[in-house]
Design a protein around this motif. Sequence first.
Motif, PDB file in Angstrom:
ATOM      1  N   GLU A 209       0.757  -1.150   0.115  1.00  0.00           N
ATOM      2  CA  GLU A 209       0.082   0.022   0.153  1.00  0.00           C
ATOM      3  C   GLU A 209       0.739   1.229  -0.016  1.00  0.00           C
ATOM      4  O   GLU A 209       2.076   1.425   0.764  1.00  0.00           O
ATOM      5  N   PHE A 210       0.623   2.260  -0.880  1.00  0.00           N
ATOM      6  CA  PHE A 210       1.211   3.413  -0.761  1.00  0.00           C
ATOM      7  C   PHE A 210       0.455   4.533  -0.948  1.00  0.00           C
ATOM      8  O   PHE A 210      -1.003   4.277  -1.419  1.00  0.00           O
ATOM      9  N   PHE A 211       0.731   5.951  -0.859  1.00  0.00           N
ATOM     10  CA  PHE A 211      -0.010   6.885  -1.154  1.00  0.00           C
ATOM     11  C   PHE A 211       0.312   7.249  -2.689  1.00  0.00           C
ATOM     12  O   PHE A 211       1.455   7.833  -3.092  1.00  0.00           O
ATOM     13  N   CYS A 212      -0.750   7.316  -3.621  1.00  0.00           N
ATOM     14  CA  CYS A 212      -0.638   7.571  -4.770  1.00  0.00           C
ATOM     15  C   CYS A 212      -1.013   9.162  -5.027  1.00  0.00           C
ATOM     16  O   CYS A 212      -1.943   9.510  -4.796  1.00  0.00           O
ATOM     17  N   PRO A 213       0.259   9.601  -5.579  1.00  0.00           N
ATOM     18  CA  PRO A 213      -0.062  11.302  -5.705  1.00  0.00           C
ATOM     19  C   PRO A 213      -1.178  11.560  -6.664  1.00  0.00           C
ATOM     20  O   PRO A 213      -1.855  12.593  -6.709  1.00  0.00           O
ATOM     21  N   GLU A 214      -1.305  10.651  -7.730  1.00  0.00           N
ATOM     22  CA  GLU A 214      -2.378  10.970  -8.751  1.00  0.00           C
ATOM     23  C   GLU A 214      -3.606  10.750  -8.265  1.00  0.00           C
ATOM     24  O   GLU A 214      -4.544  11.271  -8.444  1.00  0.00           O
ATOM     25  N   CYS A 215      -4.067   9.582  -7.460  1.00  0.00           N
ATOM     26  CA  CYS A 215      -5.463   9.472  -6.708  1.00  0.00           C
ATOM     27  C   CYS A 215      -5.378  10.306  -5.597  1.00  0.00           C
ATOM     28  O   CYS A 215      -6.708  10.546  -5.151  1.00  0.00           O
ATOM     29  N   GLY A 216      -4.454  10.787  -5.076  1.00  0.00           N
ATOM     30  CA  GLY A 216      -4.365  11.547  -3.945  1.00  0.00           C
ATOM     31  C   GLY A 216      -4.894  10.872  -2.564  1.00  0.00           C
ATOM     32  O   GLY A 216      -5.593  11.443  -1.755  1.00  0.00           O
ATOM     33  N   GLY A 217      -4.584   9.694  -2.636  1.00  0.00           N
ATOM     34  CA  GLY A 217      -4.786   8.745  -1.329  1.00  0.00           C
ATOM     35  C   GLY A 217      -4.325   7.345  -1.278  1.00  0.00           C
ATOM     36  O   GLY A 217      -3.496   7.010  -2.159  1.00  0.00           O
ATOM     37  N   ASP A 218      -4.560   6.584  -0.221  1.00  0.00           N
ATOM     38  CA  ASP A 218      -3.912   5.434  -0.104  1.00  0.00           C
ATOM     39  C   ASP A 218      -4.661   4.342  -0.998  1.00  0.00           C
ATOM     40  O   ASP A 218      -5.764   4.337  -1.169  1.00  0.00           O
ATOM     41  N   ARG A 219      -3.528   3.868  -1.867  1.00  0.00           N
ATOM     42  CA  ARG A 219      -4.022   2.820  -2.897  1.00  0.00           C
ATOM     43  C   ARG A 219      -3.117   1.566  -2.764  1.00  0.00           C
ATOM     44  O   ARG A 219      -2.113   1.573  -2.160  1.00  0.00           O
ATOM     45  N   ASN A 220      -3.454   0.377  -3.225  1.00  0.00           N
ATOM     46  CA  ASN A 220      -2.525  -0.660  -3.582  1.00  0.00           C
ATOM     47  C   ASN A 220      -1.479  -0.405  -4.761  1.00  0.00           C
ATOM     48  O   ASN A 220      -1.824   0.217  -5.549  1.00  0.00           O
ATOM     49  N   TYR A 221      -0.380  -1.053  -4.627  1.00  0.00           N
ATOM     50  CA  TYR A 221       0.614  -0.918  -5.710  1.00  0.00           C
ATOM     51  C   TYR A 221       1.163  -2.087  -5.996  1.00  0.00           C
ATOM     52  O   TYR A 221       1.258  -2.921  -5.274  1.00  0.00           O
ATOM     53  N   ARG A 222       1.731  -2.213  -7.381  1.00  0.00           N
ATOM     54  CA  ARG A 222       2.555  -3.268  -7.648  1.00  0.00           C
ATOM     55  C   ARG A 222       3.883  -2.739  -7.938  1.00  0.00           C
ATOM     56  O   ARG A 222       4.053  -1.708  -8.477  1.00  0.00           O
ATOM     57  N   ARG A 223       4.883  -3.562  -7.480  1.00  0.00           N
ATOM     58  CA  ARG A 223       6.039  -3.209  -7.661  1.00  0.00           C
ATOM     59  C   ARG A 223       6.497  -3.995  -8.970  1.00  0.00           C
ATOM     60  O   ARG A 223       6.434  -5.293  -8.969  1.00  0.00           O
ATOM     61  N   ARG A 224       7.056  -3.581  -9.937  1.00  0.00           N
ATOM     62  CA  ARG A 224       7.466  -4.168 -11.146  1.00  0.00           C
ATOM     63  C   ARG A 224       8.872  -3.803 -11.928  1.00  0.00           C
ATOM     64  O   ARG A 224       9.540  -2.977 -11.650  1.00  0.00           O
ATOM     65  N   THR A 225       9.395  -5.095 -12.348  1.00  0.00           N
ATOM     66  CA  THR A 225      10.768  -4.712 -12.941  1.00  0.00           C
ATOM     67  C   THR A 225      10.174  -4.960 -14.387  1.00  0.00           C
ATOM     68  O   THR A 225       9.513  -5.749 -14.793  1.00  0.00           O
TER      69      THR A 225
END
Length: 237
Positions: free
Chosen positions: A28-44
């Motif tokens: 979970e992270f703070f998405c600057p675009e959404c302006g709130g807490d969201r789930n994220y995927r870390r991708r290589t």
Amino acid sequence: MVHRRARRDRDLCVVGVRTLWRTVGDGEFFCPECGGDRNYRRRTGRRRIVLLGLPLLPRGPVAPIVECAACDSRYGMEVLDHPTTTRFSAMLRDAVHTVALAVLAAGGTESAAVRQVAVGAVRAAGFADCGEEQLLALIEALAADTGRLPGAGSGERDGLDPCGTALAIELHESLEPLAPHLAPTGREAVLLQGARIAVADGPYRPAERAVLETVGRALMICPDDTARLLAATRAAF
Ligand SMILES: [Zn+2]
């Protein structure tokens, strides 16, 4: 049919570099675009030369990214340095709690007014169930841990007593990670909460002043501003 041919023609023309992404983690992270807490995927990713739609030659890895699961925005890994809203609230709540505790430990627990302001600050910060007994028990535990009574003998000397030293470490640990994420007024608000507890029973004791100066330093408030804010709080009381 026409559509399929057009598509095939386009694929035939494609010679380029494509990045193939692989998800290697989430959270979970703070998405600057959404302006709130969201789930994220870390991708290589790995870049490959693509010919006729087929990946051919590996062209090496690309920097890992963090992708928002809600809006698909992509960021560098540094976006994870920013705390989530939930985490930020917890950090702020803990910071006010530690400041209140440190100021109380510096003296004044015998004053009902001091205890009241301290409990009010801690409750307002998010510990709605906090009571006087709880704060006093914590201070006693801290004092027992360091073998000193809170405030004992601290009034005559510069700096902090052993109990205060333990709290000074706590203060740095709870305030320093928070400071970069607070606006200057937010940092000052945390210091002011501590100052109001200290002056609830009269002028600053040397130990209280020392604690509040530590708070100011940990919050990256310059010493002159800290002195000005402490004087203003005392004058307003
Ligand atoms: Zn997003």
